[in-house]
Design a protein around this motif. Structure first.
Motif, PDB file in Angstrom:
ATOM      1  N   VAL A   4       0.310  81.804  43.517  1.00  0.00           N
ATOM      2  CA  VAL A   4       1.470  81.863  42.610  1.00  0.00           C
ATOM      3  C   VAL A   4       2.588  80.966  43.171  1.00  0.00           C
ATOM      4  N   ALA A   5       2.824  81.061  44.485  1.00  0.00           N
ATOM      5  CA  ALA A   5       3.884  80.237  45.098  1.00  0.00           C
ATOM      6  C   ALA A   5       3.587  78.750  44.891  1.00  0.00           C
ATOM      7  N   TYR A   6       2.318  78.388  44.992  1.00  0.00           N
ATOM      8  CA  TYR A   6       1.921  76.994  44.772  1.00  0.00           C
ATOM      9  C   TYR A   6       2.248  76.568  43.339  1.00  0.00           C
ATOM     10  N   ALA A   7       1.896  77.413  42.374  1.00  0.00           N
ATOM     11  CA  ALA A   7       2.152  77.088  40.964  1.00  0.00           C
ATOM     12  C   ALA A   7       3.654  76.993  40.697  1.00  0.00           C
ATOM     13  N   VAL A   8       4.438  77.848  41.357  1.00  0.00           N
ATOM     14  CA  VAL A   8       5.900  77.842  41.199  1.00  0.00           C
ATOM     15  C   VAL A   8       6.472  76.508  41.706  1.00  0.00           C
ATOM     16  N   GLU A  35      -7.060  73.776  39.521  1.00  0.00           N
ATOM     17  CA  GLU A  35      -6.911  72.786  40.588  1.00  0.00           C
ATOM     18  C   GLU A  35      -7.232  73.434  41.933  1.00  0.00           C
ATOM     19  N   ASP A  36      -7.954  72.719  42.778  1.00  0.00           N
ATOM     20  CA  ASP A  36      -8.302  73.281  44.087  1.00  0.00           C
ATOM     21  C   ASP A  36      -7.078  73.231  45.010  1.00  0.00           C
ATOM     22  N   ALA A  37      -6.493  74.412  45.272  1.00  0.00           N
ATOM     23  CA  ALA A  37      -5.285  74.486  46.106  1.00  0.00           C
ATOM     24  C   ALA A  37      -5.594  75.146  47.453  1.00  0.00           C
ATOM     25  N   SER A  38      -6.876  75.190  47.822  1.00  0.00           N
ATOM     26  CA  SER A  38      -7.295  75.921  49.028  1.00  0.00           C
ATOM     27  C   SER A  38      -6.559  75.463  50.284  1.00  0.00           C
ATOM     28  N   THR A  39      -6.362  74.154  50.420  1.00  0.00           N
ATOM     29  CA  THR A  39      -5.666  73.636  51.608  1.00  0.00           C
ATOM     30  C   THR A  39      -4.163  73.765  51.428  1.00  0.00           C
ATOM     31  N   ALA A  40      -3.672  73.408  50.260  1.00  0.00           N
ATOM     32  CA  ALA A  40      -2.215  73.401  50.024  1.00  0.00           C
ATOM     33  C   ALA A  40      -1.596  74.790  50.172  1.00  0.00           C
ATOM     34  N   ILE A  41      -2.333  75.843  49.829  1.00  0.00           N
ATOM     35  CA  ILE A  41      -1.719  77.180  49.921  1.00  0.00           C
ATOM     36  C   ILE A  41      -1.486  77.614  51.367  1.00  0.00           C
ATOM     37  N   ARG A  42      -2.103  76.903  52.309  1.00  0.00           N
ATOM     38  CA  ARG A  42      -1.885  77.218  53.741  1.00  0.00           C
ATOM     39  C   ARG A  42      -0.818  76.308  54.347  1.00  0.00           C
ATOM     40  N   GLY A  43      -0.318  75.365  53.590  1.00  0.00           N
ATOM     41  CA  GLY A  43       0.642  74.379  54.115  1.00  0.00           C
ATOM     42  C   GLY A  43       2.049  74.950  54.230  1.00  0.00           C
ATOM     43  N   PRO A  44       2.949  74.196  54.907  1.00  0.00           N
ATOM     44  CA  PRO A  44       4.292  74.703  55.177  1.00  0.00           C
ATOM     45  C   PRO A  44       5.139  74.962  53.930  1.00  0.00           C
ATOM     46  N   GLU A  45       4.967  74.183  52.860  1.00  0.00           N
ATOM     47  CA  GLU A  45       5.806  74.400  51.670  1.00  0.00           C
ATOM     48  C   GLU A  45       5.498  75.754  51.056  1.00  0.00           C
ATOM     49  N   VAL A  46       4.198  76.034  50.885  1.00  0.00           N
ATOM     50  CA  VAL A  46       3.819  77.318  50.280  1.00  0.00           C
ATOM     51  C   VAL A  46       4.170  78.462  51.233  1.00  0.00           C
ATOM     52  N   THR A  47       3.900  78.278  52.521  1.00  0.00           N
ATOM     53  CA  THR A  47       4.214  79.342  53.490  1.00  0.00           C
ATOM     54  C   THR A  47       5.711  79.641  53.486  1.00  0.00           C
ATOM     55  N   GLY A  48       6.524  78.607  53.289  1.00  0.00           N
ATOM     56  CA  GLY A  48       7.975  78.806  53.252  1.00  0.00           C
ATOM     57  C   GLY A  48       8.447  79.506  51.988  1.00  0.00           C
ATOM     58  N   ALA A  49       7.691  79.379  50.909  1.00  0.00           N
ATOM     59  CA  ALA A  49       8.129  79.920  49.606  1.00  0.00           C
ATOM     60  C   ALA A  49       7.523  81.281  49.287  1.00  0.00           C
ATOM     61  N   VAL A  50       6.431  81.631  49.962  1.00  0.00           N
ATOM     62  CA  VAL A  50       5.637  82.774  49.487  1.00  0.00           C
ATOM     63  C   VAL A  50       6.337  84.121  49.672  1.00  0.00           C
ATOM     64  N   SER A  51       7.157  84.287  50.706  1.00  0.00           N
ATOM     65  CA  SER A  51       7.809  85.595  50.895  1.00  0.00           C
ATOM     66  C   SER A  51       8.716  85.907  49.714  1.00  0.00           C
TER      67      SER A  51
END
Ligand code: DC
Length: 216
Positions: free
Chosen positions: A45-49, A83-99
């Motif tokens: 969800v954070a990735y899509a946001v 879209e394959d987001a398997s790698t991107a969801i572990r990256g710093p942008e998503v990690t910073g936004a997910v909380s």
């Protein structure tokens, strides 16, 4: 619906770096059960946001994304709107936004509904997250709350990504622990009836053996 009777769920909750994912996957393999990483759903969800250019703290638009996004989380992949987001969801942008995304009550409602549907479709499985034993499946057959000292957790996370610095990982873990434990919506807590297990001194096999033993 697969199987008969009540779904058999093993709920594995705990903070980042507690060994949840590794242990939960191995438990599912050992018992021949399905496995769901619910953190990957919040990350999806954070990735899509972020992709939509929405501020992760903008509650209404973020909730709309959560309700409309197509997520397909499998053992190894996270597909977000195809879209394959398997790698991107572990990256710093998503990690910073997910909380911020995971603190949104409407996002949680939607994810919890999808997680319950996942279980009903399969007749059960091993689910890992933060609120599985407390909110998603309070009647789970087995609830385990994994912890480990902050130092051990930071070292584990850093070992997964040799490019990063242990101190900055430790700071990030502290920040996310604080955000996940102090949010109003489903804060990270050991559920009633959960077996608390500190994995600081345990091997993966040791933790898996103990959980499989509890389940049988
Ligand atoms: O386990 P993880 O680090 O991939 O989780 C990502 C984020 O999602 C983290 O901030 C906690 C949150 N989360 C949650 O609130 N509830 C869950 N069931 C799973 C994860």
């Amino acid at each position: 619906m697969a199987g008969s009777g009540a779904p058999r769920v093993i709920a594995i909750d705990g903070p980042a770096g507690s060994g949840k994912s590794t242990v939960a996957r191995a438990v599912a393999d050992r018992l021949g059960l399905h496995y769901l990483d619910t953190g990957a759903m919040y990350r999806g969800v954070a990735y899509a946001v972020l992709r939509a250019g929405i501020d992760p703290t903008d509650a209404g638009p973020v909730a709309d994304v959560a309700r409309n996004v197509t997520l397909a989380v499998t053992r190894s992949h996270c597909m977000v709107d195809g879209e394959d987001a398997s790698t991107a969801i572990r990256g710093p942008e998503v990690t910073g936004a997910v909380s911020a995304v995971a603190a949104n009550p409407e996002v949680r409602l939607e994810m919890v509904a999808r997680q319950r549907a996942w279980v009903l479709e399969r007749g059960g499985g091993v689910m890992e997250g933060r609120d599985i034993g407390s909110v998603v499946f309070p009647d789970a057959e087995l609830k385990v709350y994994l912890t480990a000292s902050p130092e051990v957790r930071a070292r584990r996370r850093a070992a997964e990504d040799p490019g990063v610095n242990v101190d900055s990982v430790a700071a990030d873990i502290r920040r996310r622990d604080e955000a996940d434990s102090s949010r109003d919506a489903s804060p990270l807590v050991a559920a009633d009836g959960a077996r608390v297990m500190d994995t600081s001194e345990l091997t993966v096999d040791g933790a898996v053996d103990a959980i499989v033993e509890m389940f049988r």
